[in-house]
Design a protein around this motif. Structure first.
Motif, PDB file in Angstrom:
ATOM      1  N   LYS A  39       0.835  -1.194   0.000  1.00  0.00           N
ATOM      2  CA  LYS A  39       0.000   0.000   0.000  1.00  0.00           C
ATOM      3  C   LYS A  39       0.870   1.245   0.000  1.00  0.00           C
ATOM      4  N   ALA A  40       0.432   2.243  -0.741  1.00  0.00           N
ATOM      5  CA  ALA A  40       1.140   3.523  -0.755  1.00  0.00           C
ATOM      6  C   ALA A  40       0.874   4.246   0.554  1.00  0.00           C
ATOM      7  N   GLU A  41       1.917   4.551   1.296  1.00  0.00           N
ATOM      8  CA  GLU A  41       1.790   5.232   2.581  1.00  0.00           C
ATOM      9  C   GLU A  41       2.668   6.471   2.605  1.00  0.00           C
ATOM     10  N   GLY A  67       2.486   9.216   1.143  1.00  0.00           N
ATOM     11  CA  GLY A  67       2.778   9.798  -0.158  1.00  0.00           C
ATOM     12  C   GLY A  67       3.757   9.012  -1.001  1.00  0.00           C
ATOM     13  N   LYS A  68       4.181   7.833  -0.553  1.00  0.00           N
ATOM     14  CA  LYS A  68       5.123   7.021  -1.310  1.00  0.00           C
ATOM     15  C   LYS A  68       4.397   6.224  -2.390  1.00  0.00           C
ATOM     16  N   SER A  69       5.094   5.994  -3.485  1.00  0.00           N
ATOM     17  CA  SER A  69       4.528   5.224  -4.581  1.00  0.00           C
ATOM     18  C   SER A  69       4.986   3.773  -4.495  1.00  0.00           C
ATOM     19  N   THR A  70       4.109   2.846  -4.875  1.00  0.00           N
ATOM     20  CA  THR A  70       4.485   1.427  -4.915  1.00  0.00           C
ATOM     21  C   THR A  70       5.004   1.025  -6.296  1.00  0.00           C
ATOM     22  N   THR A  71       4.962   1.964  -7.246  1.00  0.00           N
ATOM     23  CA  THR A  71       5.456   1.719  -8.595  1.00  0.00           C
ATOM     24  C   THR A  71       6.799   2.419  -8.780  1.00  0.00           C
ATOM     25  N   TYR A  72       7.805   1.671  -9.195  1.00  0.00           N
ATOM     26  CA  TYR A  72       9.137   2.242  -9.359  1.00  0.00           C
ATOM     27  C   TYR A  72       9.882   1.481 -10.439  1.00  0.00           C
ATOM     28  N   LYS A  76      10.649   8.133  -1.506  1.00  0.00           N
ATOM     29  CA  LYS A  76       9.628   8.343  -2.527  1.00  0.00           C
ATOM     30  C   LYS A  76       8.866   7.065  -2.869  1.00  0.00           C
ATOM     31  N   TYR A  77       9.473   5.888  -2.563  1.00  0.00           N
ATOM     32  CA  TYR A  77       8.876   4.631  -2.999  1.00  0.00           C
ATOM     33  C   TYR A  77       8.777   3.650  -1.822  1.00  0.00           C
ATOM     34  N   THR A  78       7.759   2.805  -1.876  1.00  0.00           N
ATOM     35  CA  THR A  78       7.614   1.715  -0.914  1.00  0.00           C
ATOM     36  C   THR A  78       8.189   0.452  -1.551  1.00  0.00           C
TER      37      THR A  78
END
Length: 360
Positions: A79-81, A83-88, A204-206
């Motif tokens: 889950k994006a938490e 403000g972090k993105s799960t797509t990278y 920035k990313y999870t």
């Protein structure tokens, strides 16, 4: 309440972490004729870049293990938490991998020149460089106890350095401990830079920790393999007059069970050490991980004296004490929390939290 699984994780981290440094040093200490009919003769396995490649293979195994875990356990999607993105794009791990390659290769060159215990102790100097980079690059506020921890680590480094100076350079397992120690400390500057870069990306990313380690291992394998091929053409002091003779390394590897065991030990131990270290932090606490890492340094030190790699140096004892105290103080573990509970210090500030110092 600690469960048997917790004790298993703690033991796994301690054992695999110790094995990693010990097998690397054992590999460098092993010697075997490169190949019948060759002119190089019998010589030590002096191939730090090949050993760095083994470490990155171990890290890459974490990526394979993660995908196997996902295929079997089928955990819930990330889950994006905050403000972090799960797509990278995995390419974000290329720059940290470049830093890791530089630092690891430099440290392994240093390890060929100094003692295994000095190698492990001096890696604690990363706290100083990480703290300074987080202050002057990321603009983080360093509280007083962070500076205190850095000063304690600096005192410990001076003591460990004096131990190397007094030991001289006559030991077969440590032909030039002073130069080796300098290289190891210099490598920690690159490690600190790697941590800062990872902090900026991972803010920035999870990304699951094992996947992050695995991708760095993937890129690290490619970088080190390329460097080994380039260094084959560069003149140097290793076998055949090369800067890195990968052909000689594989010939020695094929002719020596001791070297094979050392390289396999490096690959397996680094993979399980990363897994157990992350699991200890998640299942127990960062404090537990820090204590286990300190015991790992002590284990390597005792082993080195037991097998005759080094002699007892009282300055190492003093340096080890200050390094451990500095690490605990900097990471706000054990000592300062106790003082806060007793009402001797103000509550821990929430803002300006610096980079966490991790070990891999």
């Amino acid at each position: 309440m600690h469960t048997p699984y917790h004790f298993f994780l703690a033991g796994l981290m301690l054992v695999t972490g110790s094995i990693n440094t010990i097998t690397t040093k054992c590999g460098e200490s092993a010697s075997k004729n490169a190949c019948a009919g060759r002119t190089n003769g019998e010589h030590l396995f002096d191939h730090p870049f090949v050993q760095a490649l083994a470490m990155f293979i171990g890290e890459f195994c974490c990526l394979i293990a993660y995908h196997i875990y996902v295929a079997i356990a089928r955990p819930a999607p990330l889950k994006a938490e905050n403000g972090k993105s799960t797509t990278y794009n995995p390419i974000i791990f290329l720059l940290p991998a470049l830093c890791d390659c530089t630092a690891t290769s430099t440290m392994y060159v240093g390890l060929t020149l100094t003692y295994a215990s000095q190698f492990q102790m001096l890696r604690g100097s990363v706290i100083i460089f990480t703290g300074l980079l987080s202050k002057f690059w990321l603009g983080r506020k360093l509280e007083g106890f962070r500076w205190m921890g850095m000063v304690l680590v600096l005192i410990g480094l001076l003591c460990v350095g004096l131990a190397a100076f007094f030991s001289g350079s006559s030991g077969a397992s440590a032909p030039n401990p002073i130069l080796g120690d300098i290289l190891i400390i210099a490598a920690q500057v690159i490690v600190a830079l790697q941590m800062v870069i990872e902090e900026k990306f991972l803010s920035k990313y999870t990304v699951p920790p094992l996947m992050a380690v695995g991708w760095e291992g993937f890129f690290g394998m490619g970088i080190i393999t390329t460097l080994c091929l380039i260094f084959w053409e560069v003149p140097g002091t290793r076998a055949g007059g090369k800067f890195e003779n990968i052909n000689d390394a594989f010939l020695q590897l094929g002719n020596s069970h001791a070297i094979q065991l050392a390289i396999a030990g490096t690959i397996v131990s680094i993979a399980f050490f990363n897994f157990s270290g992350i699991s200890v932090t998640q299942e127990m606490s960062a404090t537990t991980r820090m204590v286990l890492d300190s015991v790992r340094t002590l284990t390597i030190w005792v082993y080195g004296m037991a097998v005759g790699w080094e002699d007892f140096q009282y300055m190492q004892v003093i340096g080890f004490f200050f390094l451990i105290m500095g690490t605990f103080v900097y990471n706000d573990l054990l000592i300062l929390p106790a003082l806060r509970r007793w009402g001797l210090l103000k509550p821990k500030p929430e803002e300006g939290k610096p980079l966490l110092v991790n070990d891999s």
